[in-house]
Enzyme design. Structure first.
Site, mmCIF file in Angstrom:
data_model
loop_
_atom_site.group_PDB
_atom_site.id
_atom_site.type_symbol
_atom_site.label_atom_id
_atom_site.label_comp_id
_atom_site.label_asym_id
_atom_site.label_seq_id
_atom_site.Cartn_x
_atom_site.Cartn_y
_atom_site.Cartn_z
ATOM 1 N N ASP A 151 -31.278 27.838 -5.273
ATOM 2 C CA ASP A 151 -32.560 27.383 -4.729
ATOM 3 C C ASP A 151 -33.449 28.572 -4.342
ATOM 4 O O ASP A 151 -32.954 29.670 -4.081
ATOM 5 C CB ASP A 151 -32.322 26.555 -3.455
ATOM 6 C CG ASP A 151 -31.718 25.195 -3.758
ATOM 7 O OD1 ASP A 151 -31.262 24.988 -4.897
ATOM 8 O OD2 ASP A 151 -31.677 24.352 -2.847
ATOM 9 N N ASP A 152 -34.733 28.287 -4.241
ATOM 10 C CA ASP A 152 -35.734 29.177 -3.618
ATOM 11 C C ASP A 152 -36.169 30.347 -4.502
ATOM 12 O O ASP A 152 -36.851 31.252 -4.022
ATOM 13 C CB ASP A 152 -35.266 29.738 -2.254
ATOM 14 C CG ASP A 152 -34.995 28.641 -1.238
ATOM 15 O OD1 ASP A 152 -35.184 27.458 -1.593
ATOM 16 O OD2 ASP A 152 -34.589 28.970 -0.112
ATOM 17 N N HIS A 186 -38.525 22.293 -6.440
ATOM 18 C CA HIS A 186 -38.113 22.484 -5.038
ATOM 19 C C HIS A 186 -39.352 22.631 -4.143
ATOM 20 O O HIS A 186 -39.294 23.310 -3.127
ATOM 21 C CB HIS A 186 -37.212 23.727 -4.971
ATOM 22 C CG HIS A 186 -36.398 23.853 -3.719
ATOM 23 N ND1 HIS A 186 -35.716 22.810 -3.139
ATOM 24 C CD2 HIS A 186 -36.124 24.936 -2.934
ATOM 25 C CE1 HIS A 186 -35.080 23.236 -2.063
ATOM 26 N NE2 HIS A 186 -35.318 24.530 -1.904
ATOM 27 N N HIS A 231 -42.341 25.327 0.129
ATOM 28 C CA HIS A 231 -41.094 25.282 0.897
ATOM 29 C C HIS A 231 -41.345 25.296 2.410
ATOM 30 O O HIS A 231 -40.432 25.441 3.210
ATOM 31 C CB HIS A 231 -40.187 26.461 0.510
ATOM 32 C CG HIS A 231 -38.719 26.226 0.775
ATOM 33 N ND1 HIS A 231 -38.162 26.361 2.031
ATOM 34 C CD2 HIS A 231 -37.707 25.887 -0.046
ATOM 35 C CE1 HIS A 231 -36.853 26.112 1.954
ATOM 36 N NE2 HIS A 231 -36.552 25.818 0.706
ATOM 37 N N HIS A 245 -28.456 30.560 -3.130
ATOM 38 C CA HIS A 245 -29.890 30.912 -3.188
ATOM 39 C C HIS A 245 -30.117 32.144 -4.048
ATOM 40 O O HIS A 245 -29.340 33.109 -3.979
ATOM 41 C CB HIS A 245 -30.438 31.125 -1.778
ATOM 42 C CG HIS A 245 -30.443 29.863 -0.956
ATOM 43 N ND1 HIS A 245 -29.341 29.424 -0.277
ATOM 44 C CD2 HIS A 245 -31.420 28.931 -0.757
ATOM 45 C CE1 HIS A 245 -29.636 28.273 0.328
ATOM 46 N NE2 HIS A 245 -30.891 27.954 0.045
HETATM 47 ZN ZN ZN Z 1 -34.712 25.784 -0.336
#
Ligand code: ZN
Length: 300
Positions: free
Chosen positions: A116-117, A166, A170, A270
């Protein structure tokens, strides 16, 4: 005297014919013996042995079948090796599992690595490791980073990994202030991805920043569903976004603890710019999961 000589001659001819017939039959049998081991068993044994023979035959058939399976596998491996850089041809070898079946209860051990991210410079390092291990993963990307890292997005896509949405920013305070704002961010990210990958790009996979859990997110879960997206959380993680920076060994330990006794694991990690230790730990994590008997799949 003359008659008995004639009779003896006839008997001789008759015996000759019988002998020739026997020789022909024997040659015929010999041929079937060399053709197939199964045939001689059936021919040389009486009816009482037939059941046993048919069992043997079925075992042989099973063995043949297994051997065929193995050679097919080898062929697939060969294809893998031949087309390592040919991303279009190895589409068939990607284990793609719909989100609804990700936690299906069967004996198959599947690990879904999710990052993620990103994307960031660490994504590039992660892609190299995944390439070396011939493993596919799922990347939940942020719109605000995707637009500055279009080459990395293309790399993820062309290497047949899966891309999920995502949100754009964020930022919890923003995205969870109204369903309209959340959906705007999701659509904006989708447009950025299409701008990089072409209009054919389509992904209806979404991960909520911070996860989908909790009653206060129920209205957002519904909004995302209504928009045609499937969302997915995780049931294992390396805890690379919790508390202080963790060493690669600590990250591995968290993977061991959270995957324990689970057949299907969706692992949260991540690939943002600060997660260098996640990259460092990845080869150990993959080794561990392989030794534990996991296959690797992507979510869809
Ligand atoms: Zn995230």
């Amino acid at each position: 005297m003359k008659v008995s000589r004639k009779k003896r001659f006839i008997r001789f001819i008759f015996l000759c014919i019988i002998s020739i017939v026997i020789i022909i039959i024997l040659i015929g049998n010999h041929k079937s013996v060399s053709y197939s081991g199964k045939k001689i068993d059936v021919q040389n044994n009486d009816k009482n042995n037939l059941n046993e023979n048919s069992n043997q035959n079925s075992i042989e058939v099973e063995q043949d079948y297994n051997e065929t399976d193995l050679s097919t596998d080898n062929r697939e491996d060969d294809i893998d090796n031949d087309t390592e850089n040919d991303t279009e041809d190895d589409i068939d070898t990607v284990l793609t599992v719909p989100v609804e079946e990700a936690y299906k209860k069967d004996d198959r051990k599947i690990a879904f690595l999710t990052f993620d991210d990103g994307p960031s410079k660490n994504t590039t390092e992660i892609l190299k490791i995944l390439d070396e291990e011939n493993i596919k993963a799922t990347f939940f990307v942020l719109g605000k980073l995707a637009k500055y890292n279009d080459e990395t997005i293309k790399d993820i896509y062309n290497k047949n990994h899966k891309i999920g949405n995502h949100t754009y920013s964020h930022e919890y305070r923003k995205i969870y202030s109204s369903t309209d704002i959340l959906l705007n961010e999701v659509n904006k990210t989708n447009e950025i991805l299409k701008g990089i990958l072409g209009d054919d790009f389509k992904s209806n996979l979404f991960r909520f920043p911070g996860g989908s859990f909790g009653e206060n997110k129920s209205v957002y879960r519904q909004a995302i569903k209504n928009q045609g997206y499937k969302y997915v959380d995780w049931n294992a993680l390396n805890k690379d976004s919790e508390g202080r920076n963790k060493t690669p060994n600590e990250l591995l330990l968290n993977i061991k603890e959270t995957t324990k006794n689970k057949k299907r694991v969706i692992i949260l990690m991540h690939d943002s710019a600060t997660k260098k230790n996640t990259v460092e730990s990845l080869p150990m994590v993959i080794d561990y999961l392989k030794n534990e008997g996991y296959e690797f799949g992507v979510l869809d």
